[in-house]
Design a protein around this motif. Structure first.
Motif, PDB file in Angstrom:
ATOM      1  N   ARG A  34      -2.890 -11.383  -8.873  1.00  4.92           N
ATOM      2  CA  ARG A  34      -3.445 -10.651  -7.982  1.00  4.92           C
ATOM      3  C   ARG A  34      -5.320 -10.497  -8.768  1.00  4.92           C
ATOM      4  O   ARG A  34      -5.874 -10.150  -7.463  1.00  4.92           O
ATOM      5  N   GLU A  35      -5.445 -11.258  -9.865  1.00  2.00           N
ATOM      6  CA  GLU A  35      -6.977 -11.168  -9.901  1.00  2.00           C
ATOM      7  C   GLU A  35      -7.649 -11.563  -9.066  1.00  2.00           C
ATOM      8  O   GLU A  35      -9.187 -11.329  -9.102  1.00  2.00           O
ATOM      9  N   GLN A  36      -6.486 -12.345  -8.336  1.00  2.00           N
ATOM     10  CA  GLN A  36      -7.287 -13.004  -6.820  1.00  2.00           C
ATOM     11  C   GLN A  36      -7.879 -13.014  -5.953  1.00  2.00           C
ATOM     12  O   GLN A  36      -8.239 -13.581  -4.980  1.00  2.00           O
ATOM     13  N   LEU A  60      -8.471  -3.364  -1.766  1.00  2.00           N
ATOM     14  CA  LEU A  60      -7.207  -4.603  -2.124  1.00  2.00           C
ATOM     15  C   LEU A  60      -5.800  -2.956  -2.201  1.00  2.00           C
ATOM     16  O   LEU A  60      -6.064  -2.284  -3.400  1.00  2.00           O
ATOM     17  N   MET A  61      -4.401  -2.896  -1.862  1.00  2.00           N
ATOM     18  CA  MET A  61      -4.192  -1.829  -1.717  1.00  2.00           C
ATOM     19  C   MET A  61      -3.108  -1.609  -3.275  1.00  2.00           C
ATOM     20  O   MET A  61      -3.159  -3.606  -3.617  1.00  2.00           O
ATOM     21  N   PRO A  62      -2.716  -0.823  -4.005  1.00  2.00           N
ATOM     22  CA  PRO A  62      -2.634  -0.703  -5.382  1.00  2.00           C
ATOM     23  C   PRO A  62      -1.167  -0.995  -5.088  1.00  2.00           C
ATOM     24  O   PRO A  62      -0.400  -0.682  -4.496  1.00  2.00           O
ATOM     25  N   ALA A  63      -0.776  -1.860  -6.516  1.00  2.00           N
ATOM     26  CA  ALA A  63       1.035  -2.441  -6.309  1.00  2.00           C
ATOM     27  C   ALA A  63       1.485  -1.927  -5.683  1.00  2.00           C
ATOM     28  O   ALA A  63       2.518  -2.469  -5.291  1.00  2.00           O
ATOM     29  N   ARG A  64       1.658  -0.739  -6.517  1.00  2.00           N
ATOM     30  CA  ARG A  64       2.650   0.956  -6.361  1.00  2.00           C
ATOM     31  C   ARG A  64       3.784   0.843  -4.229  1.00  2.00           C
ATOM     32  O   ARG A  64       3.750   0.303  -3.874  1.00  2.00           O
ATOM     33  N   ASP A  65       2.237   1.094  -3.652  1.00  2.00           N
ATOM     34  CA  ASP A  65       2.216   1.088  -2.518  1.00  2.00           C
ATOM     35  C   ASP A  65       2.473  -0.337  -1.502  1.00  2.00           C
ATOM     36  O   ASP A  65       3.580   0.186  -0.772  1.00  2.00           O
ATOM     37  N   PRO A  87      -4.217  -9.318   2.000  1.00  2.00           N
ATOM     38  CA  PRO A  87      -3.409 -10.803   1.539  1.00  2.00           C
ATOM     39  C   PRO A  87      -3.294 -10.391   0.431  1.00  2.00           C
ATOM     40  O   PRO A  87      -2.496 -11.643   0.416  1.00  2.00           O
ATOM     41  N   TYR A  88      -3.079  -9.642  -0.259  1.00  2.00           N
ATOM     42  CA  TYR A  88      -2.154  -9.623  -1.363  1.00  2.00           C
ATOM     43  C   TYR A  88      -0.403  -9.676  -0.780  1.00  2.00           C
ATOM     44  O   TYR A  88      -0.248 -10.111  -1.284  1.00  2.00           O
TER      45      TYR A  88
END
Length: 209
Positions: A34-36, A60-65, A87-88
């Motif tokens: 995710r850091e990329q 970047l959308m929060p991982a939870r969402d 993209p994530y």
């Protein structure tokens, strides 16, 4: 910084505890760096719950969402997915075995995340967000908020295809799942979410005389 440990902490504290039980999503998020997928000078905060900048106003959308959207979408290995300003999510879906295309309107986003997407086998395309690339997608996902769903997005789905987006017209948005049938799109609300609204999809204000 131990990003591997940060990824595990993110999945444990932001994903699993928010009713995301799909093991394929857990494994994909444990693997995708995710850091990329954020501005390089913010990589240290990639595993926080903050909506970090990428480039050109994209965040970047929060991982939870992301995890909750993808679980609701019932993403399946072998399907074809279009990630619009996401993209994530594109990288996570690729890790889950989907054939993914990431679409952005600003090439500056791919200047930041393009190498990481290529490493995950994600195809990329630059064109207006209101004009989905291709047709007959099994799944469409977006990490950006939209005030109103573009008709063109629904038209790009195959019959039975699913779309997960966040509709946001105020301070708090609503994530929603759309499913395409011969009668049109059905809609089911999922959860509260507040991503930055995609400016180019915001209708111009109208003024009554």
């Amino acid at each position: 910084m131990d990003f591997t440990a940060e990824r595990k902490a993110m999945v444990d504290s932001q994903v699993r505890v928010n009713d995301v039980t799909d093991r394929a999503i857990h494994l994909a998020m444990l693997a995708v760096p995710r850091e990329q997928f954020c501005a390089p000078d913010r990589a240290f905060a990639a595993y926080s719950e903050e909506a970090l900048p990428i480039a050109g106003g994209r965040r970047l959308m929060p991982a939870r969402d992301v995890a909750k959207l993808l679980q609701a979408a019932d993403a399946r290995e072998g399907e074809k997915a279009l990630a619009i300003a996401a993209p994530y999510a594109a990288a996570v879906l690729a890790r889950m075995g989907l054939a993914v295309t990431a679409q952005e309107s600003d090439a500056a986003v791919f200047d930041v995340v393009g190498q990481a997407l290529a490493a995950e086998g994600v195809a990329t395309t630059v064109q207006p967000l209101s004009q989905p690339a291709g047709q007959d997608w099994d799944l469409i996902v977006s990490e950006g908020g939209i005030e109103a769903l573009p008709e063109s997005w629904g038209a790009a789905l195959r019959p039975g295809g699913r779309m997960v987006v966040v509709e946001r017209r105020g301070a708090i948005g609503k994530a929603a799942l759309f499913v395409k049938s011969p009668e049109g799109l059905s809609r089911r609300e999922l959860f509260d979410s507040s991503p930055a609204v995609l400016a180019e999809l915001t209708p111009a204000p109208t003024f009554a005389l």
